[in-house]
Design a protein around this motif. Structure first.
Motif, PDB file in Angstrom:
ATOM      1  N   TYR A  46     115.283   6.430  38.154  1.00 42.34           N
ATOM      2  CA  TYR A  46     114.663   7.163  37.050  1.00 42.34           C
ATOM      3  C   TYR A  46     115.584   7.210  35.842  1.00 42.34           C
ATOM      4  N   ALA A  47     116.885   7.335  36.100  1.00 43.21           N
ATOM      5  CA  ALA A  47     117.833   7.310  34.979  1.00 43.21           C
ATOM      6  C   ALA A  47     117.725   5.978  34.255  1.00 43.21           C
ATOM      7  N   ALA A  49     115.041   4.032  34.233  1.00 36.64           N
ATOM      8  CA  ALA A  49     113.760   4.035  33.524  1.00 36.64           C
ATOM      9  C   ALA A  49     113.879   4.805  32.225  1.00 36.64           C
ATOM     10  N   PHE A  50     114.594   5.924  32.286  1.00 38.38           N
ATOM     11  CA  PHE A  50     114.735   6.789  31.106  1.00 38.38           C
ATOM     12  C   PHE A  50     115.449   6.049  29.982  1.00 38.38           C
ATOM     13  N   VAL A  51     116.627   5.501  30.294  1.00 41.40           N
ATOM     14  CA  VAL A  51     117.374   4.866  29.207  1.00 41.40           C
ATOM     15  C   VAL A  51     116.655   3.610  28.727  1.00 41.40           C
ATOM     16  N   ARG A  52     115.944   2.951  29.635  1.00 40.73           N
ATOM     17  CA  ARG A  52     115.248   1.734  29.209  1.00 40.73           C
ATOM     18  C   ARG A  52     114.074   2.077  28.292  1.00 40.73           C
ATOM     19  N   LEU A  53     113.307   3.108  28.689  1.00 38.98           N
ATOM     20  CA  LEU A  53     112.189   3.537  27.837  1.00 38.98           C
ATOM     21  C   LEU A  53     112.682   3.976  26.470  1.00 38.98           C
ATOM     22  N   ALA A  54     113.867   4.593  26.466  1.00 40.29           N
ATOM     23  CA  ALA A  54     114.367   5.158  25.216  1.00 40.29           C
ATOM     24  C   ALA A  54     115.029   4.109  24.337  1.00 40.29           C
ATOM     25  N   THR A  55     115.125   2.879  24.814  1.00 38.04           N
ATOM     26  CA  THR A  55     115.802   1.837  24.048  1.00 38.04           C
ATOM     27  C   THR A  55     114.771   0.836  23.541  1.00 38.04           C
ATOM     28  N   ARG A  60     117.168  -8.670  28.044  1.00 38.56           N
ATOM     29  CA  ARG A  60     116.651  -9.247  29.294  1.00 38.56           C
ATOM     30  C   ARG A  60     117.419 -10.540  29.558  1.00 38.56           C
ATOM     31  N   LEU A 141     123.529  -0.513  27.673  1.00 34.50           N
ATOM     32  CA  LEU A 141     123.118   0.164  28.896  1.00 34.50           C
ATOM     33  C   LEU A 141     122.574  -0.780  29.955  1.00 34.50           C
ATOM     34  N   THR A 145     123.455   0.144  33.819  1.00 35.33           N
ATOM     35  CA  THR A 145     122.461   0.407  34.856  1.00 35.33           C
ATOM     36  C   THR A 145     122.507  -0.678  35.926  1.00 35.33           C
ATOM     37  N   LEU A 201     112.551  -4.320  39.890  1.00 31.53           N
ATOM     38  CA  LEU A 201     112.791  -3.460  38.735  1.00 31.53           C
ATOM     39  C   LEU A 201     114.027  -3.879  37.956  1.00 31.53           C
ATOM     40  N   MET A 205     112.223  -7.519  36.103  1.00 26.13           N
ATOM     41  CA  MET A 205     111.882  -6.900  34.818  1.00 26.13           C
ATOM     42  C   MET A 205     112.870  -7.299  33.731  1.00 26.13           C
TER      43      MET A 205
END
Lengths: 208, 104, 265, 589
Positions: A46-47, A49-55, A60, A141, A145, A201, A205
């Motif tokens: 989840y951490a 997912a959080f930083v990825r969504l926020a970036t 990739r 990040l 991650t 993931l 991804m």
């Protein structure tokens, strides 16, 4: 009036309430450990997912070669799950040496997985990836991650190999029983299961 | 449960078959990855497939199916509940994205 | 011993509630348009919890007084058992939380989930260890771009502006006191340079953390003239206790004059 | 089944001193070790709170010897603002982790849970031993931070990033001290995970014949539900702490955003967000609050009926309330973050379940009150602390109504109102539970009675004292007094200083009252009156064995349980109470 019933030397089943799960404590303990470990992995994913969504401009970086390597690693781990089951199958038929052989194969596959994984890491570190550095100039990040999640998983793999080694040695000497083979197998399958999330993931991804 | 306290497991043939199925799913995942889907669609597909794989692994490899149903009913809903609740942190990730100070 | 407990608890309860009822220590005067709704919400909550507090503590005190270890008395069970109590609790507390959360959410939404009004005064807030700085866009109505690497506290460039190259930045007004006109909505955009800080003016009834990496909006309208303290409420380091500034509410004409005098130099 | 599970007789009685008292596998020794650890931690925490209160009342006061402890933190024996924050951080960390988690949960749970279910030991004695020693290491690591170069951490027990994540540049205490904090908490998580795993397995698997789940004492239920919460909550904190350590030492930036400027220097971090730490932390942090208080619910629900000489009003409802509180505790963590920059819509979503928690809490209070109704309450020290628990829990719970509403939280957040709220509902209620449990079970644990007169003095001073300390904090909060301030320099806070002085003086009295407790504990341990096997005429299994219990708890006997845990006042003419192990012929409901 308050004299309790007294009896000595009768086994667990006679004198204890039945567990609601009807499994040995060791196995229940293993399941509880797996539950809590799953939450640990969930928190770190989840951490991610959080930083990825926020970036906005996430990197990739994975080439096809990395993905192929990942598929090989996945295959190795899946096969090792089956060899664990083979060890359990043998143990249930009281074929100790065959069971120990299968455990040995599982360990070898686990070590192969770790070796492939570390090779992948070294390749990335050579390219300049660090926990705090992104050689492509994008957000740092990804490295953080990637190394954290796969590192945590790798630690579980190594711990699993050690645990299987201990069980195999003690089981071949007869100081452990089939239940231990099963429990260590549960742990190994769980590590396999986590990889089934980590691979899509973290690798897929992030494929180029 | 037999006299060793271990649970019933599938035969080796069935296990190999399941292993093959899992590998096929991994193959599908890799295939999808290179289909140039949008990130969201790919993520949705991958998550569904990963949960499907996990379900197979838990049910047969970890032979939860052959344990007392109580065990599955205790563990799985608890985990799903925790996973679901943790999802509540993600709206803030979007907020961080949208309110991010570009030059600060 | 039970009787003593009953008496002591009753005294504690009455004295505790007395200070609240008498408003010996109470909220400072309210100076914002949303303040009255928050105050009413607080009063309603205080009334509801006050009734619960007094009744439950006094019942506890009475039971402790009455039901000591008296060998003559037979043990009595609560009439009706636990069921009615449970139903009572669910209905009473359930109603209360539904009302509170329905009304409360509307108040909350009016502060945090509505955009600032058109024509609000824009103020940029930068918080740092251990000061607030405020920036007005100046006559051109535009804020200059912020460059973190240019921040120099020593020469007063708290916002990291670059007036040489950036036209918008040249007329930005930077002050240490938040001065706002009476009755005009103010829209703050807040960011932090280093740690999490918090913008809290008790008189405005508003508190908002200022999180590094985010530009957090907040808006209010002041309704009283005066000078009020802005304090930091989020632990931000050793000088946390001394991190404060002032909110100065001026009548519109005085405010215009003040702003002109500031951008003059 | 040929018993693959060596549930009974894992180990014989140990002979050597080390095996018997240090690295013991015996759950009773481990329980006492946890209790001892909690005593040391609570003494340290108490002293820290005294120092803080002196400073808050009289900023310029010189505190003797403080300069010796920290020449930089208290030059000339006068506390600096940053040292105040350090002491506050350490007070909270010690109290929450090493007192409120270890004492009611790990200490009493370890000692009593196996006995109360009729087991001879925990399911995994070796894990149990590791659990304590891992926790002990965590404690030592935390205490070490007092003695490192730039002092103990000062970011609060919540250690909000980026203050906690960017390292020494953030100011004093944010160097090695903060790293040690994160390491300590990560280790602590492992210890508690081992413990809770053990508790759950023991409760489910090692119950003696007849001890169905419905017949388990409510204290056992309390520990059981707590361990389920702990199993999942600490599992989430562990990776959060690891990420924090990486942020601090390996240069990652999970919790630090880009463009931080400290001392005109742009820090190299980029990409993360402090909100992530807050989410991960509070996902653990709110359940942790219930880890502290749920054992208290259980202890009170066991102790109260024993002294009231009647059954609790509805033990099923109490169990249901504890389970639902455990469940709800995972749905409400966002209420700590209403003004943190969180999505304002989430605030509404988190507010409603928070308010819903008051329903099971109210039900429990009403059931306790209903239990007192018509009772023949024997007011011993333990009973006094039980009714005191109800009182402080009511007071603390009601202030939750305010803080659960985001619209009021905008005013009350980070004021002393919050301090009052969590001290009443978590710290005081849990402490009262610990005291009630200590006075109740001390005879069983040490075979000697505690001195009742001293116990009652302890109660009265504590009960009146805590209301004098924490009730005024509500008023301070309503007046807008901000918490975590080392001094009140702001004009509007200056008039509140007299109230702070009153609180400080009350706090010294409360602290002094605890010295009575410490004295009573040690004096009674060696010179107290000998305890009988069942001094309180209680019914649960621990009272069926000797005081203190033998190594295998029941001297080789296998108990069979025929009754529920609280058969008091069954038939007041012939039979006042029925032990759980009493044979079948006595009919109870």
């Amino acid at each position: 009036m308050n004299e309790p019933e007294v009896a000595v030397g009768i086994d667990h089943e006679t004198w204890n309430e039945e567990s609601p799960y009807r499994i040995p404590s060791r196995k229940l303990g293993m399941w509880l450990f797996i539950l809590s470990d799953a939450v640990t992995f969930a928190a770190i994913l989840y951490a991610y997912a959080f930083v990825r969504l926020a970036t906005a401009n996430w990197t990739r970086p994975f080439e096809v070669s990395s993905i192929v390597n990942g598929v090989v690693m996945t295959t190795v781990l899946l096969v090792s799950s089956v060899t664990t089951l083979a060890a359990l199958d043998a143990a249930k038929h009281n074929q100790r040496s065959r069971s120990v052989t299968w455990l040995g194969v599982t360990m070898l596959l686990g070590m192969l997985f770790a070796a492939l994984h570390i090779r992948e890491w070294i390749k990335m570190i050579d390219k300049g990836w660090r926990l705090f550095q992104n050689p492509t100039g994008g957000p740092v990040l990804f490295g953080s991650t990637f190394f954290c999640i796969t590192g945590l998983h790798l630690m579980h793999i190594i711990a699993g190999v050690v645990a299987i080694a201990v069980v195999a040695i003690k089981y071949s000497r007869g100081s452990l029983d089939t239940g231990h083979v099963e429990s260590v197998g549960l742990y190994w399958h769980f590590v396999d299961l986590v990889w089934m999330f980590v691979f899509p993931l973290v690798y897929l991804m992030n494929a180029k | 449960m037999d006299n060793t306290g271990t649970s019933r497991v599938l035969g080796m043939k069935a296990n190999l078959l399941l292993c093959f199925v899992l590998l096929c799913i991994v193959g599908i995942e890799v295939f999808l990855t290179y289909r140039h889907l949008s990130t969201e669609t790919l993520l949705a597909f991958l998550l569904v497939l990963a949960f499907f794989e996990a379900a197979i692994a838990v049910t047969y490899f970890m032979h939860l199916k052959y344990e007392s149903p109580n065990l599955a009913w205790s563990l799985i809903p608890a985990l799903i509940f925790v996973l679901f609740m943790m999802g509540n942190m993600l709206p803030d990730a979007m907020r961080v994205l949208n309110l991010r100070v570009i030059h600060w | 011993m039970g009787k003593l407990f009953g008496v002591v608890l009753a005294i504690i309860t009455v004295v505790s509630a007395g200070f609240i009822v008498a408003h010996v220590w109470w909220m400072p005067v309210d100076i914002s348009t949303i303040g009255p709704r928050i105050d009413r919400q607080l009063d309603e909550t205080m009334l509801a919890t006050g009734v619960l507090f007094l009744s439950s503590q006094l019942i506890l005190a009475a039971f402790a007084w009455k039901f000591g270890d008296d060998k003559e008395r037979k043990i009595k069970y609560f009439p009706g058992g636990g069921g009615p109590l449970i139903v009572f609790a669910i209905i009473l507390v359930g109603m209360e939380i539904l009302v509170l959360s329905f009304v409360g959410s509307k108040v909350w939404a009016s502060i945090y989930m509505t955009p600032p009004e058109q024509g609000s005064l824009q103020v940029d807030v930068a918080a740092e260890q251990f000061a607030f700085n405020f920036r007005y866009p100046g006559p051109d109505g535009k804020f200059g771009t912020v460059h973190p690497e240019r921040v120099r506290d020593g020469n007063g460039n708290f916002f990291g502006l670059d007036p040489e190259n950036d036209v918008d930045a040249r007329d930005d007004v930077i002050v240490g006191t938040l001065t706002v006109p009476l009755g005009q909505p103010v829209a703050l955009t807040m960011h932090s340079k280093d740690m999490i800080h918090s913008f809290y003016v008790p008189e405005l009834r508003i508190q908002q953390d200022i999180v590094p990496g985010l530009t957090i909006p907040l808006h209010f309208t002041a309704t009283k003239v005066g000078k009020f303290e802005i304090v930091c409420t989020q632990l931000c380091g050793l000088g946390h206790y001394s991190m404060r500034s002032f909110l100065e509410v001026l009548p519109q004409d005085q405010f215009d004059q003040w702003l002109k005098s500031q951008s003059g130099d | 089944m040929s018993s693959p599970e060596p549930a009974v007789h894992h180990h014989g009685p140990p002979q050597s001193f080390i095996r018997k008292y240090i690295f013991s596998l015996d759950h009773k020794v481990i329980g006492k070790q946890y209790y001892g650890l909690a005593l040391i931690a609570v003494l340290a925490g108490l002293i820290l709170s005294w120092l803080m209160r002196i400073h808050l009342g009289w900023q310029a006061a010189a505190i003797p010897l403080l300069g010796k402890l920290s020449p930089t933190g208290a030059p000339g024996n006068v506390m600096t603002p940053d040292y105040y924050l350090s002491l506050m951080t350490m007070h909270a960390t010690l109290m929450i982790f090493f007192v409120l988690t270890t004492a009611p949960f790990a200490a009493f749970g370890n000692y009593l849970l196996p006995i109360q279910v009729g087991a001879e030991d925990m399911a995994f004695p070796r894990f149990n031993m590791m659990s304590f020693w891992v926790t002990f290491v965590a404690f030592v690591v935390l205490i070490l931070s007092f003695f490192v170069g730039d002092g103990p951490p000062l970011a609060g027990w919540t250690s909000y990033a980026p203050l906690s994540s960017v390292g020494g540049v953030a100011g004093p205490g944010q160097g090695t001290g903060q790293t040690l904090w994160a390491v300590s908490i990560a280790i602590f998580c492992i210890g508690q995970l081992l413990g809770s795993l053990n508790f759950i397995t023991t409760t489910l698997d090692l119950r003696t014949k007849g001890m169905s789940l419905a017949r388990m004492p409510l204290s056992t239920w309390g520990w059981f539900v707590t361990s389920v919460i702990a199993l999942l909550a600490f599992a989430a904190l562990l990776p959060a702490c690891v990420l924090l350590i990486l942020d601090r030492t390996a240069g990652t930036s999970f919790f630090s955003s880009a463009g931080l400027v400290v001392n005109d220097q742009v820090l190299p971090h980029s990409g993360g967000s402090p909100l992530l730490w807050q989410h991960l932390f509070w996902f653990f942090g709110h359940p942790e609050v219930y880890i502290a208080i749920l054992p208290g619910f259980g202890i009170i629900s066991t102790v109260l009926p024993a002294f009231a000489r009647k059954r609790i009003l509805s033990s099923r409802a109490v169990i249901g309330c504890m389970v639902s509180i455990g469940f709800l505790s995972y749905m409400v963590w966002g209420h700590h973050m209403f003004v943190s920059g969180m999505n304002p819509f989430s605030a509404v979503l988190f507010s409603l379940p928070t308010l819903i928690i008051t329903i099971p809490a109210t039900i429990m209070v009403l059931l306790w009150l209903g239990t007192l109704y018509g009772a023949r309450m024997r007011y011993t020290a333990s009973a006094l602390f039980s009714v005191g628990f109800i009182s402080v829990f009511i007071t603390g719970g009601l202030s939750g109504f305010f803080l659960a509403q985001p619209s009021l939280d905008t005013y009350l957040h980070a004021t002393y109102f919050v301090v009052a709220h969590f001290h009443f509902v978590m710290a005081l209620a849990a402490m009262f539970g610990i005291f009630a449990g200590t006075y109740f079970w001390f005879p069983k644990m040490f075979g000697r009675m505690m001195n009742e007169t001293l116990g009652k003095w302890h109660f009265w001073l504590t009960f009146i004292g805590v209301y004098c300390v924490f009730m005024p904090m509500h008023y301070l909060g309503l007046a807008g007094n901000v918490r975590r301030y080392a001094a009140f320099t702001d004009n509007y806070l200056a008039p509140l200083i007299p109230l702070h002085r009153f609180i400080s003086i009350s706090a010294f009295f409360v602290g002094a009252a605890q010295l009575i407790f410490f004295f009573n504990l040690f004096w009674s341990r060696f010179w107290g009156a000998k305890a009988t096997d069942n001094p309180w005429e209680a019914t649960t299994l621990e009272w069926s064995t000797t005081s203190p219990p033998p190594f295998d708890n029941f001297g080789g006997r296998h108990l069979v349980v025929y009754h529920g845990p609280e058969e008091y006042g069954v038939d007041s003419d012939t039979l006042e109470y029925v032990m759980q192990t009493a044979p079948e012929q006595i009919k109870t409901t």
